[in-house]
Design a protein around this motif. Structure first.
Motif, short mmCIF file in Angstrom:
data_model
loop_
_atom_site.label_atom_id
_atom_site.label_comp_id
_atom_site.label_asym_id
_atom_site.label_seq_id
_atom_site.Cartn_x
_atom_site.Cartn_y
_atom_site.Cartn_z
N UNK A 1 72.01 53.40 -46.75
CA UNK A 1 71.15 53.80 -47.48
C UNK A 1 71.60 54.23 -48.79
N UNK A 2 72.32 53.50 -49.30
CA UNK A 2 72.93 53.84 -50.81
C UNK A 2 72.37 52.92 -51.46
N UNK A 3 71.45 53.30 -52.24
CA UNK A 3 70.54 52.09 -53.37
C UNK A 3 71.58 51.50 -54.12
N UNK A 4 70.89 50.35 -54.75
CA UNK A 4 71.81 49.41 -55.76
C UNK A 4 70.76 48.87 -56.63
N UNK A 5 71.20 47.99 -57.46
CA UNK A 5 70.44 47.25 -58.43
C UNK A 5 69.42 46.28 -57.59
N UNK B 1 68.17 46.53 -54.74
CA UNK B 1 67.59 47.21 -53.40
C UNK B 1 66.55 48.44 -54.06
N UNK B 2 65.53 48.84 -53.37
CA UNK B 2 64.66 49.90 -53.75
C UNK B 2 64.32 50.91 -52.63
N UNK B 3 63.88 51.95 -52.89
CA UNK B 3 63.29 52.76 -51.93
C UNK B 3 61.70 52.54 -51.71
N UNK B 4 61.38 52.54 -50.44
CA UNK B 4 60.04 52.35 -50.21
C UNK B 4 59.43 53.37 -49.25
N UNK B 5 58.33 54.14 -49.57
CA UNK B 5 57.76 55.04 -48.35
C UNK B 5 56.10 54.91 -48.55
N UNK B 6 55.61 54.74 -47.45
CA UNK B 6 54.13 54.41 -47.04
C UNK B 6 53.64 55.37 -46.21
N UNK C 1 56.40 62.34 -47.26
CA UNK C 1 56.92 61.00 -47.02
C UNK C 1 58.48 60.75 -47.42
N UNK C 2 59.30 60.15 -46.65
CA UNK C 2 60.75 60.07 -46.97
C UNK C 2 61.05 58.56 -47.16
N UNK C 3 61.74 58.08 -48.25
CA UNK C 3 61.90 56.83 -48.56
C UNK C 3 62.89 56.21 -47.71
N UNK C 4 62.85 54.87 -47.74
CA UNK C 4 63.86 53.94 -46.77
C UNK C 4 64.21 53.02 -48.03
N UNK C 5 65.45 52.43 -47.91
CA UNK C 5 65.81 51.36 -48.63
C UNK C 5 65.58 49.98 -48.29
N UNK C 6 65.22 49.16 -49.28
CA UNK C 6 64.71 47.72 -48.77
C UNK C 6 65.30 46.82 -49.79
N UNK C 7 65.29 45.56 -49.44
CA UNK C 7 65.53 44.66 -50.81
C UNK C 7 64.66 44.79 -51.75
N UNK C 8 64.86 44.63 -53.12
CA UNK C 8 63.93 45.23 -54.04
C UNK C 8 62.63 44.41 -53.95
N UNK C 9 62.50 42.88 -54.05
CA UNK C 9 61.33 42.35 -54.10
C UNK C 9 60.55 42.62 -52.63
N UNK C 10 61.28 42.81 -51.62
CA UNK C 10 60.40 43.33 -50.41
C UNK C 10 59.76 44.64 -50.41
N UNK C 11 60.41 45.46 -51.11
CA UNK C 11 60.04 46.77 -51.38
C UNK C 11 58.68 46.62 -52.25
N UNK C 12 58.71 46.07 -53.27
CA UNK C 12 57.86 45.96 -54.27
C UNK C 12 56.43 45.20 -53.35
N UNK C 13 56.89 44.37 -52.70
CA UNK C 13 55.52 43.47 -51.96
C UNK C 13 55.07 44.59 -51.10
#
Length: 746
Positions: A571-575, A577-582, A74-86
């Motif tokens: 695709x540059x992460x920040x405080x 955002x987060x990476x998510x891969x499913x 799996x290869x991660x993508x960047x999402x808004x942090x809360x959405x990535x956690x959900x």
């Protein structure tokens, strides 16, 4: 100090054995692209839940992160942090394998990635790629560092409801020496200028040059290396201070007008100050030295082989700094641990008396102040009113395991080292275990004593129909020999072979000055979007800072939204955002567009810095040497002859003709006294001998004693010595040197 481990850990905090690390580094001029593959194996009889923990070099931006377990990748993508956690929680609850990567709450230079269930006997291959700017060292070398250890990170007092603590985030201590694994590292170097040499703190195979001009080369880490220390590469180019410019084509699939769709220009500028301006080194200033005396400073500088203790190196460096200060300045020295102290109630005028008092205190300093609480002394410092006509210069010595700090040794956090340097208008120096701290700190002192540069502006001159959107924050400080990197987004129609020009204007020593660089607007195609990724990271950092400063106000909300937008787009992460891969269970890799490769912005390394309070505020701060004896106790002076000699110098710059001086010079007092010219005073003769000895025997360490020697020569000229030439000849004869008259300012 506990070495906090990095790597793959089970849910029970046990290490998953790391079998190998393979690293490929591609350096193009002053930027490096790094690809690392780490192979782990579950030797247990049951599946394990694992978390991957890893530090990265300062100012790095990850451009690919993937995990392969068995045949599933799996290869991660960047999402808004809360959405990535959900999304991560939803995937786990539905029985899918998911990966979530985000910055540690304790420190942005540490990240963790949950890699789901690792079956028994199965291996996990974790691959990451990142790009990073190479820091410029005091000797003009470009430094690349691959961190090996992850030291505890500081949590400020009160954030956890109690006192300041050290935390490693989601992981626990895993000493590298207990997990044997191999490291292979190869580097390719390409530069428009000839590559002079490549050095390392580890054993290297011989450098292989690929062309006659020596602009392309490869080098490998010698086989059998155990990854038990930071791996450092130092690259030296000929004509390193020539400015450069790269215009990088945008991503073909991205929308024109967007950051990733437009070309980006990356400029590397080195301001050139006139010799007249550089000759007017300031004689004033309030110099504040803040030294870490927590328990972790009672550790060696490096993790491999014998090296000097951190506290001793800091004390030794303080000696050189104090001897190098100009008469008439002000100074004070702070110590901190669980609490803080200062030698004088307020900054005092630099004199023989105050220097001797300070040296007595430094001599007795030990790493015995327990915890690491630096915020309170910094608050105290910035509450003090500035002294008129005495610009405040702050030097912080620490192993980097604290908030708002700069440090020494391997594995320390520097998420804040470069940040505080930028906020404070200062300069960061990076120190590995085998380095001497003194040359790099004295380089910072050189910057602190340079004439102040004010009214800095950057203007662009581009053809009609083309516009430049700056991605970098405004330049707030300039120093002779220090690089300034500027990123800009170029928007407009195709411009063929046209040229652009950037002009940096500033005022130096009361005189308006400017430096220019002309560059071709023709984009370079094959650069791997390096400039775009670094430019995006610079923009995200600025937007995050604005968001924190403005809070819930309209401008703060807009800055936060823009930072998330740029992070996802580039695709540059920040405080934020987060990476998510499913893994959907299809047995195939789940990933986004190949062009939308994930990034991750981190900072890590060790260093020393001075901060110029002309541009550093209390709000910005809250945001973000061997034992020796003082001059009045010469009988127990340091064993190193140079440090022994330095410790005997008086605040005025002179030396006294006494037995300890003769011992440092390798002579008896009788030999020294009998060689003195009749018309010369003992103090003048002693001072001439000391300066002659430094020039004759310690030129390899000139950067360490340069300022105190300049002070000595200035004192000699102030004494109006009528026979200085004769005195120098006698000194050369006694010491067996051939020092020229120019060394005495003649």
């Amino acid at each position: 100090m506990v070495n906090c481990g990095c790597g793959l850990l089970t849910a029970n905090k046990e290490p998953v054995p790391l079998k190998s690390v393979d690293v490929e580094v591609a350096v193009r001029d002053h930027v490096a692209t790094v690809s690392a593959t780490l192979l782990y194996e579950n030797g247990e009889q049951s599946p394990i839940e694992a978390v991957f923990i890893f530090p990265l070099p300062g100012d790095a931006a990850v451009c690919h992160f993937s995990a392969k377990i068995g045949q599933s990748e799996v290869v991660a993508e960047v999402r808004e942090k809360q959405k990535a956690r959900e999304e991560y929680d939803d995937a786990l609850s539905s029985g899918q394998q998911a990966f979530l990567l985000e910055e540690s709450e304790q420190s942005p230079d540490v990240f963790s990635l949950s890699v789901g269930s690792l079956p028994p006997g199965e291996s996990a291959s974790i691959r990451l790629e990142y790009v990073t700017e190479l820091a410029v060292q005091a000797d003009d070398g470009l430094r690349f560092c691959l961190p090996a250890v992850l030291n505890p990170r500081y949590q400020p007092r009160g954030e956890d409801g109690g006192g300041g603590t050290l935390s490693c985030g989601p992981g626990t201590s895993v000493p590298a020496s207990l997990v044997p694994y191999s490291l292979t590292l190869s580097a390719s170097v390409c530069s428009p200028r000839p590559i002079d040499k490549v050095e390392s703190n580890c054993s290297l195979d011989p450098v292989q040059y690929l062309d006659q001009q020596q602009t392309r080369a490869t080098v490998k880490l010698a086989s059998g290396h155990k990854f038990d220390r930071d791996v450092e590469l130092l690259l030296y180019y000929k004509d390193a201070h020539l400015p450069t410019a790269v215009v990088e084509a945008g991503r073909p699939s991205a929308t024109p007008g967007s950051l990733m769709g437009d070309p980006v220009v990356m400029l590397s500028l080195y301001p050139e100050f006139s010799p007249l301006a550089m000759s007017s080194m300031t004689k004033s200033g309030e110099f504040l030295f803040v030294i870490d005396r927590s328990g972790s400073m009672d550790c060696p500088m490096g993790t491999a082989g014998p090296s000097q203790m951190r506290i001793d190196s800091a004390k030794e460096t303080l000696l050189l700094l104090l001897k190098s200060l100009p008469i008439g300045c002000h100074f004070n020295i702070y110590s901190f641990g669980s609490s803080y102290t200062h030698i004088f109630p307020n900054s005092v005028v630099y004199s023989q008396k105050t220097m001797d008092e300070a040296l007595k205190e430094i001599k007795g300093m030990k790493a015995n102040m327990e915890g690491t609480e630096i915020l309170e002394p910094l608050k105290h410092i910035f509450k003090q009113p500035c002294i008129p006509s005495q610009p405040r210069q702050l030097f912080v010595f620490t192993d980097g395991e604290v908030c708002f700090s700069f440090g020494i040794g391997e594995g320390a956090s520097t998420a804040l080292i470069n940040g505080l340097a930028k906020e404070g208008g200062g300069h960061a120096q990076f120190i590995s275990g085998a380095d001497r701290m003194q040359p790099k700190v004295m380089q910072s002192l050189r910057y602190a004593l340079q004439p102040a540069v004010v009214d800095i502006s950057v203007t662009w001159d581009v053809p009609e129909g083309v516009s430049v959107t700056p991605l970098s924050p405004p330049i707030t400080n300039l120093f002779q020999g220090q690089r300034s990197l500027i990123y800009g987004q170029l928007t407009g129609q195709s411009w063929g072979d046209a040229e652009g020009c950037v002009t940096v204007k500033y005022s130096l020593a009361g005189q308006p000055t400017q430096n220019q660089l002309r560059f071709s607007l023709q984009p370079t195609e094959d650069t791997g979007l390096t400039a775009h990724r670094l430019g995006a990271r610079a923009l995200i950092c600025s937007l995050e800072a604005e968001s924190k400063e403005q809070g819930d106000q309209s401008d703060g909300v807009k800055a936060k939204e823009k930072a998330i937008e740029v992070s996802i787009q580039s695709g540059v992460s920040s405080s934020l955002t987060a990476f998510i891969a499913v893994n959907k269970g299809s047995g195939e890799a789940v990933q986004g567009d190949d062009d939308d490769e994930p990034k991750f912005k981190v900072c890590s390394t060790n260093g020393i810095i001075f901060i110029n309070e002309n541009v550093c505020t209390k709000a910005q701060v809250e945001k973000d040497c061997a034992s020796f004896e003082s001059a009045d106790e010469p009988s127990q002076a340091p064993k190193d002859p140079m440090l022994q000699l330095v410790s005997l110098q008086r605040a005025s710059g002179s030396w006294l003709l006494e037995s300890p001086l003769a011992t440092a010079l390798g002579k008896t007092l009788q030999e020294v006294e009998s060689s003195k010219p009749e018309s010369v005073s003992p103090e003048v003769w002693a001072t001439v001998l000391a300066v002659t000895w430094l020039h004759g025997f310690k030129m390899d360490a000139q950067v360490e004693w340069e300022f105190l020697a300049m002070k000595a020569v200035s004192w000699l000229h102030g004494e109006k010595v009528p026979c200085l030439t004769e005195c120098l000849r006698a000194g050369n004869l006694l010491l067996g040197c051939q020092v020229q008259e120019s060394s005495m300012g003649m």
